[in-house]
Write a protein that holds these residues in place. Structure first.
Motif, PDB file in Angstrom:
ATOM      1  N   ALA A  11       8.987  -5.582   6.547  1.00 51.34           N
ATOM      2  CA  ALA A  11       8.208  -4.348   6.722  1.00 51.34           C
ATOM      3  C   ALA A  11       7.443  -4.376   8.043  1.00 51.34           C
ATOM      4  O   ALA A  11       7.314  -3.346   8.729  1.00 51.34           O
ATOM      5  N   VAL A  12       6.952  -5.551   8.423  1.00 49.86           N
ATOM      6  CA  VAL A  12       6.200  -5.676   9.683  1.00 49.86           C
ATOM      7  C   VAL A  12       7.165  -5.732  10.868  1.00 49.86           C
ATOM      8  O   VAL A  12       6.981  -5.042  11.874  1.00 49.86           O
ATOM      9  N   LEU A  13       8.211  -6.549  10.720  1.00 49.03           N
ATOM     10  CA  LEU A  13       9.197  -6.661  11.800  1.00 49.03           C
ATOM     11  C   LEU A  13       9.799  -5.284  12.112  1.00 49.03           C
ATOM     12  O   LEU A  13       9.969  -4.914  13.283  1.00 49.03           O
ATOM     13  N   ASP A  14      10.099  -4.523  11.072  1.00 52.55           N
ATOM     14  CA  ASP A  14      10.699  -3.197  11.270  1.00 52.55           C
ATOM     15  C   ASP A  14       9.733  -2.250  11.973  1.00 52.55           C
ATOM     16  O   ASP A  14      10.134  -1.450  12.822  1.00 52.55           O
ATOM     17  N   ALA A  15       8.455  -2.320  11.592  1.00 47.56           N
ATOM     18  CA  ALA A  15       7.473  -1.418  12.197  1.00 47.56           C
ATOM     19  C   ALA A  15       7.326  -1.714  13.696  1.00 47.56           C
ATOM     20  O   ALA A  15       7.240  -0.793  14.519  1.00 47.56           O
ATOM     21  N   ALA A  66       1.468  -5.082  18.527  1.00 43.70           N
ATOM     22  CA  ALA A  66       0.925  -6.040  17.562  1.00 43.70           C
ATOM     23  C   ALA A  66      -0.018  -5.341  16.586  1.00 43.70           C
ATOM     24  O   ALA A  66      -0.019  -5.626  15.376  1.00 43.70           O
ATOM     25  N   ALA A  67      -0.810  -4.403  17.092  1.00 45.35           N
ATOM     26  CA  ALA A  67      -1.734  -3.672  16.213  1.00 45.35           C
ATOM     27  C   ALA A  67      -0.944  -2.803  15.230  1.00 45.35           C
ATOM     28  O   ALA A  67      -1.307  -2.685  14.049  1.00 45.35           O
ATOM     29  N   ILE A  68       0.155  -2.231  15.707  1.00 44.50           N
ATOM     30  CA  ILE A  68       1.002  -1.422  14.818  1.00 44.50           C
ATOM     31  C   ILE A  68       1.617  -2.329  13.743  1.00 44.50           C
ATOM     32  O   ILE A  68       1.701  -1.956  12.567  1.00 44.50           O
ATOM     33  N   GLY A  69       1.986  -3.541  14.134  1.00 47.80           N
ATOM     34  CA  GLY A  69       2.473  -4.514  13.150  1.00 47.80           C
ATOM     35  C   GLY A  69       1.392  -4.874  12.150  1.00 47.80           C
ATOM     36  O   GLY A  69       1.656  -5.026  10.944  1.00 47.80           O
ATOM     37  N   LEU A  70       0.161  -4.984  12.611  1.00 50.93           N
ATOM     38  CA  LEU A  70      -0.943  -5.319  11.706  1.00 50.93           C
ATOM     39  C   LEU A  70      -1.212  -4.167  10.732  1.00 50.93           C
ATOM     40  O   LEU A  70      -1.493  -4.396   9.547  1.00 50.93           O
ATOM     41  N   GLY A  71      -1.104  -2.947  11.234  1.00 48.71           N
ATOM     42  CA  GLY A  71      -1.259  -1.785  10.342  1.00 48.71           C
ATOM     43  C   GLY A  71      -0.202  -1.813   9.251  1.00 48.71           C
ATOM     44  O   GLY A  71      -0.497  -1.587   8.068  1.00 48.71           O
ATOM     45  N   ALA A  72       1.041  -2.126   9.652  1.00 51.07           N
ATOM     46  CA  ALA A  72       2.139  -2.189   8.668  1.00 51.07           C
ATOM     47  C   ALA A  72       1.887  -3.320   7.673  1.00 51.07           C
ATOM     48  O   ALA A  72       2.147  -3.177   6.472  1.00 51.07           O
ATOM     49  N   ALA A  73       1.370  -4.457   8.174  1.00 54.17           N
ATOM     50  CA  ALA A  73       1.077  -5.584   7.282  1.00 54.17           C
ATOM     51  C   ALA A  73       0.019  -5.178   6.257  1.00 54.17           C
ATOM     52  O   ALA A  73       0.135  -5.509   5.068  1.00 54.17           O
ATOM     53  N   CYS A  74      -0.991  -4.457   6.689  1.00 55.40           N
ATOM     54  CA  CYS A  74      -2.054  -4.051   5.759  1.00 55.40           C
ATOM     55  C   CYS A  74      -1.520  -3.081   4.709  1.00 55.40           C
ATOM     56  O   CYS A  74      -1.897  -3.164   3.529  1.00 55.40           O
ATOM     57  N   ARG A  75      -0.631  -2.162   5.114  1.00 54.33           N
ATOM     58  CA  ARG A  75      -0.017  -1.247   4.120  1.00 54.33           C
ATOM     59  C   ARG A  75       0.791  -2.057   3.117  1.00 54.33           C
ATOM     60  O   ARG A  75       0.739  -1.827   1.910  1.00 54.33           O
ATOM     61  N   TRP A  76       1.552  -3.011   3.641  1.00 55.60           N
ATOM     62  CA  TRP A  76       2.409  -3.849   2.791  1.00 55.60           C
ATOM     63  C   TRP A  76       1.556  -4.693   1.849  1.00 55.60           C
ATOM     64  O   TRP A  76       1.803  -4.762   0.638  1.00 55.60           O
ATOM     65  N   LEU A  77       0.501  -5.318   2.382  1.00 59.64           N
ATOM     66  CA  LEU A  77      -0.382  -6.160   1.559  1.00 59.64           C
ATOM     67  C   LEU A  77      -1.049  -5.341   0.458  1.00 59.64           C
ATOM     68  O   LEU A  77      -1.223  -5.804  -0.671  1.00 59.64           O
ATOM     69  N   GLY A  78      -1.401  -4.111   0.799  1.00 63.47           N
ATOM     70  CA  GLY A  78      -2.116  -3.253  -0.155  1.00 63.47           C
ATOM     71  C   GLY A  78      -1.275  -2.883  -1.367  1.00 63.47           C
ATOM     72  O   GLY A  78      -1.824  -2.483  -2.400  1.00 63.47           O
ATOM     73  N   ALA A  79       0.038  -3.003  -1.249  1.00 68.38           N
ATOM     74  CA  ALA A  79       0.922  -2.596  -2.353  1.00 68.38           C
ATOM     75  C   ALA A  79       1.454  -3.778  -3.153  1.00 68.38           C
ATOM     76  O   ALA A  79       2.304  -3.611  -4.024  1.00 68.38           O
ATOM     77  N   ARG A 117      -5.037   1.644  13.082  1.00 69.43           N
ATOM     78  CA  ARG A 117      -6.474   1.400  12.850  1.00 69.43           C
ATOM     79  C   ARG A 117      -6.879   1.963  11.477  1.00 69.43           C
ATOM     80  O   ARG A 117      -7.633   1.327  10.744  1.00 69.43           O
ATOM     81  N   ARG A 118      -6.349   3.131  11.145  1.00 67.72           N
ATOM     82  CA  ARG A 118      -6.676   3.719   9.820  1.00 67.72           C
ATOM     83  C   ARG A 118      -6.119   2.858   8.693  1.00 67.72           C
ATOM     84  O   ARG A 118      -6.767   2.677   7.662  1.00 67.72           O
ATOM     85  N   ASP A 119      -4.913   2.313   8.876  1.00 66.57           N
ATOM     86  CA  ASP A 119      -4.303   1.485   7.823  1.00 66.57           C
ATOM     87  C   ASP A 119      -5.102   0.193   7.609  1.00 66.57           C
ATOM     88  O   ASP A 119      -5.303  -0.247   6.475  1.00 66.57           O
ATOM     89  N   VAL A 120      -5.534  -0.419   8.701  1.00 68.96           N
ATOM     90  CA  VAL A 120      -6.342  -1.649   8.592  1.00 68.96           C
ATOM     91  C   VAL A 120      -7.666  -1.315   7.895  1.00 68.96           C
ATOM     92  O   VAL A 120      -8.102  -2.018   6.972  1.00 68.96           O
ATOM     93  N   ALA A 121      -8.294  -0.218   8.322  1.00 76.42           N
ATOM     94  CA  ALA A 121      -9.587   0.175   7.751  1.00 76.42           C
ATOM     95  C   ALA A 121      -9.461   0.462   6.260  1.00 76.42           C
ATOM     96  O   ALA A 121     -10.305   0.042   5.463  1.00 76.42           O
TER      97      ALA A 121
END
Ligand code: PMP
Length: 398
Positions: free
Chosen positions: A30-34, A272-285, A65-69
């Motif tokens: 999910a992160v690699l793809d993002a 990298a920040a876009i990858g972190l946003g994707a990671a946070c979405r993934w972690l949240g689920a 930034r919104r996804d991390v927040a």
């Protein structure tokens, strides 16, 4: 039991027992793809662009930034993207440090990572701030019985590891926040080792600053997060100067943009920040109750097996209570680097040395330890490989 999450991590091929996740965790598809999607469809610099790609990049960076927040339960305007956890801690030492006066104090502990020691030592050298330290108990936890005697009105900040990167001990945050608020001190948590082990509700924690890096939470290297309460970000002067952090620039002076832009000088780590946003979405689920149960089961296996191995001394809590699966140990008569090298030849990735926590090792009269650190993708095959490798290391080295 095999771990169903494992298939989402292309690097985790059979024959590799990756037990170095506390240094850098692996990235799921999910992160690699993002990251790939951004770099192949929207790569451009952010802000001020007036072409299609620049607008897409700016939108994707803001969405990250919104996804991390959202994952941390805080407003997006309070999220500062940095280059990592170390950079986030240095930012606070510079910018919050600039608000302190000689004679003010910062309270740290003896188990901190060098990233939460050296920036404060440098602040002391610049401005005469006093450093105070909480001790470390025999279990490898911060000894909070010293809080009362070390906190007074001169302490403006308490800066502690939420989780030790050596002992795996989890801090009793509520006790620290309660004691700090008695004297009006702010609380900063170095969350580098807590963030990978489950969702965080920063407002519920009651702290004032929180720092962690992307590469330990299944996201790319080169990005990190500083969260701080809005009133603190507003009051703090910027750390680095340059493009994007300004409101108006004259030849001899400038005014600053509002936070978080005020703290993000220059081109940020966009992909990298876009990858972190994707990671946070993934972690949240993710199913966190199942993950915690698996991590605890594997951690118990590590503690039990190491406890039954002659000559082994585990540096950290012996029970699962308030600890994450980061287990460091010394094997009498063997150097950590030799252990790691032999274990690597058995397909087991570990870390050996002082783990950027020299004062903590000194506290236990050790130069270094060997560390096995687990993550949400770890499973029994990793622990089997670990003990097979350790048996091989003992045979060769002892
Ligand atoms: N604090 C702790 C507790 C850590 O484990 C680490 C990483 N080893 C850091 C800070 C620094 O993180 P980074 O090197 O990603 O900036």
């Amino acid at each position: 039991m095999t771990n169903a999450l494992r298939s989402q991590f292309p690097i985790l091929t059979p024959g590799l027992a990756y037990l170095d996740s506390a240094a850098t965790a692996q990235m799921p598809l999910a992160v690699l793809d993002a990251v790939r999607s951004f770099e192949t469809t929207s790569r451009a610099n952010v802000k001020r662009g007036v072409h299609r790609l620049a607008e897409a990049a700016t939108d994707a960076y803001a969405a990250a930034r919104r996804d991390v927040a959202a994952y941390l339960g805080v407003p997006a305007s309070e999220i500062v993207f940095t280059s990592g956890c170390t950079a986030a801690l240095n930012l606070v030492a510079h910018s919050f440090g600039a608000l302190m006066k000689p004679g003010d104090a910062v309270l740290l502990s003896g188990l901190e990572h060098h990233s939460n020691l050296v920036p404060w030592q440098m602040l002391t050298a610049r401005s005469g701030i006093e450093l105070r330290f909480l001790d470390v108990d025999a279990d490898g936890r911060i000894d909070l019985s010293g809080l009362e005697s070390k906190l007074d009105a001169r302490v403006k900040l308490v800066s502690l590891a939420h989780v030790s990167n050596v002992t795996g001990a989890v801090l009793d945050v509520a006790a620290v926040v309660a004691a700090a608020s008695e004297v009006g001190a702010r609380v900063l948590l170095d969350g580098a080792q807590r963030a990978p082990h489950g969702p965080l509700d920063l407002k519920a924690l009651g702290v004032d600053f929180y720092a962690f890096g992307g590469h330990k939470v299944f996201a790319p290297h080169g990005v990190g997060v500083l969260w701080a309460r809005a009133e603190l970000l507003d009051a703090m002067p910027p750390f680095l100067g340059g493009g994007e952090m300004i409101a108006q620039v004259e030849l001899t002076h400038s005014t600053w943009a509002a936070a978080p832009a005020k703290f993000e000088a220059g081109t940020p780590p966009i992909g990298a920040a876009i990858g972190l946003g994707a990671a946070c979405r993934w972690l949240g689920a993710l199913p966190w109750a199942d993950i915690a149960a698996n991590e605890q089961h594997l951690c118990q296996r590590l503690l039990d097996g190491l406890g039954a191995t002659p000559g082994v001394r585990v540096l950290g809590p012996q029970s699962l209570q308030a600890r994450v699966p980061v287990v460091s140990f010394a094997l009498e008569g063997a150097h950590p680097h030799d252990i790691c090298q032999i274990m690597d030849s058995a397909g087991v990735a570990l870390r050996g040395g002082h783990h950027c926590a020299q004062p903590l090792h000194k506290r236990f009269d050790l130069a270094g330890t060997t560390r096995a650190s687990l993550a949400l993708y770890s499973d029994d095959s990793d622990i089997d490989a670990f003990f097979a490798g350790l048996a091989k290391a003992r045979k060769i080295l002892l």
